[in-house]
Scaffold this motif. Structure first.
Motif, short mmCIF file in Angstrom:
data_model
loop_
_atom_site.label_atom_id
_atom_site.label_comp_id
_atom_site.label_asym_id
_atom_site.label_seq_id
_atom_site.Cartn_x
_atom_site.Cartn_y
_atom_site.Cartn_z
N GLY A 11 0.88 -1.19 0.24
CA GLY A 11 0.17 -0.02 -0.07
C GLY A 11 0.73 1.24 -0.08
N ARG A 59 -0.98 -2.57 -8.00
CA ARG A 59 -2.07 -1.94 -7.54
C ARG A 59 -2.58 -0.92 -8.97
NH1 ARG A 59 -2.91 -0.86 -2.03
NH2 ARG A 59 -2.32 -2.89 -1.05
N ASP A 72 -4.81 4.88 -4.64
CA ASP A 72 -5.13 3.18 -5.11
C ASP A 72 -6.66 2.90 -4.99
OD1 ASP A 72 -2.53 3.19 -4.88
OD2 ASP A 72 -2.18 1.56 -3.30
N SER A 75 -6.74 -3.52 -6.65
CA SER A 75 -5.51 -4.43 -6.44
C SER A 75 -5.88 -5.49 -7.52
CB SER A 75 -5.35 -5.12 -5.14
OG SER A 75 -4.13 -5.71 -5.11
N GLN A 122 -11.56 -4.05 -5.06
CA GLN A 122 -11.47 -2.84 -4.83
C GLN A 122 -10.96 -2.26 -3.51
OE1 GLN A 122 -15.67 -0.95 -4.50
NE2 GLN A 122 -14.86 0.97 -4.86
N ILE A 123 -10.31 -1.25 -3.59
CA ILE A 123 -9.84 -0.62 -2.57
C ILE A 123 -10.27 0.79 -2.24
CG2 ILE A 123 -7.61 0.56 -1.33
CD1 ILE A 123 -6.06 -1.60 -3.18
N SER A 124 -10.87 0.79 -1.04
CA SER A 124 -11.70 2.04 -0.71
C SER A 124 -10.79 3.26 -0.34
CB SER A 124 -12.21 1.74 0.80
OG SER A 124 -12.94 3.04 1.20
N ASP A 131 -15.91 6.02 -4.09
CA ASP A 131 -15.77 4.45 -4.11
C ASP A 131 -16.92 3.98 -5.09
OD1 ASP A 131 -13.64 4.52 -2.67
OD2 ASP A 131 -14.65 3.84 -0.85
#
Length: 301
Positions: A11, A59, A72, A75, A122-124, A131
């Motif tokens: 991250g 990412r 980001d 992923s 998905q990455i918040s 989102d």
């Protein structure tokens, strides 16, 4: 031909949009036939079946319209099927008397075409509205078809061995690996071309030089020492040096001891420190360094 690279803290890793992990697995089934033409000359040739699988992770970043910063939003986990390619090998060994021998071996190039799937999770961003917009526009949580190929190189080795004394054997060899066949690792998304990516390439041919000695010490004991210098196929220019597989010229020191049914070997691999500067690896600057320690034990019955 294999590697396994994983970066801690994906991250925050600066190269996460290029790669957070990469793994290439290869297995060869190599069937050979040999012919002892004369008591001092032998020839062999065979067929190579290579099965391989490639896994990658990275990412996905998008510009946050509220802040203008890249965040980001996903992923990628990319995995190919086990695919295969065919090749061949050949070589000969010529002994001259009891104290000298030389030989040549060759392994052909092998191309492997891969198919598989990528999955975007998905990455918040911390913004519920953003989102929701990303989820509406990006193909999260579905299998996305991918394709790639790897042009494995041919190798050619010339080796010479001699015995200065009845108890001492010295061997040296040089191997050329034709990595110039490898123009890059390009991953294609047929249905989502905006996710296409090219990494690692083009590369150059590379040479490896090896020197080893074996000393018989009596009572079934044998001492072995070795050194190798391996050139890197990754030139300083272009995308050759990147976080998916950073490579460097390396020195390899090895030592081993054997007695009757037991052999123990230790190897220390010391790559040179390499630094990527602006304009290389998608402008990802960084220094790559590290050492490897290997221990091997074999038992013969």
């Amino acid at each position: 031909f294999a590697f396994d690279t994983a970066w801690d803290d994906p991250g925050t890793f600066a190269g996460r949009y290029l790669a957070t992990r990469g793994k290439l697995q290869t297995y060869d089934v190599n069937t050979n036939l040999s012919w002892k033409v004369t008591p001092s000359f032998g020839f062999g040739a065979g067929v190579i079946y290579r099965s391989a699988k490639l896994s990658l992770g990275r990412r996905l970043g998008r510009t946050n319209p509220n802040t203008g910063a890249i965040q980001d939003v996903g992923s990628f986990a990319l995995d190919t099927d086990w695919d295969y390619g065919l090749g061949w090998d050949a070589g000969f060994l010529h002994k001259i008397g009891q104290r000298f021998a030389w030989g040549v071996s060759y392994r052909s190039p092998i191309d492997v075409d891969f198919a598989g799937a990528g999955r975007l999770t998905q990455i918040s961003t911390g913004d519920a509205q953003l989102d929701a917009l990303n989820r509406a526009s990006l193909p999260y949580d579905s299998n996305l078809p991918i394709g790639t190929s790897i042009a494995f190189p041919q190798t050619a080795t010339l080796a010479v061995g001699f015995a200065p004394t009845p108890k001492l054997w010295v061997e040296t060899d040089v191997t050329q690996t034709a990595w110039s066949r490898f123009k890059g690792l390009s991953v294609f998304f047929p249905n989502n071309p905006t996710f296409d990516q090219t990494l690692q390439g083009p590369w150059d041919d590379a040479l490896t030089y090896r020197l080893g000695v074996q000393l018989k010490m009596g009572k079934g004991m044998v001492l072995r020492l070795g050194y190798a210098l391996e050139e890197t196929p990754q030139p300083d220019a272009s995308l050759a040096l990147s976080p998916i597989l950073p490579d460097a010229q390396r020195s390899i020191f090895s030592a081993g001891f054997g007695r009757d049914w037991l052999d123990i070997g230790f190897q220390f691999i010391a790559p040179e420190i390499r630094t990527a500067t602006t304009g290389k690896a998608d402008n990802l600057n960084g220094t790559y360094k590290g050492n490897t320690y290997l221990l091997g034990i074999s038992v013969t019955k």
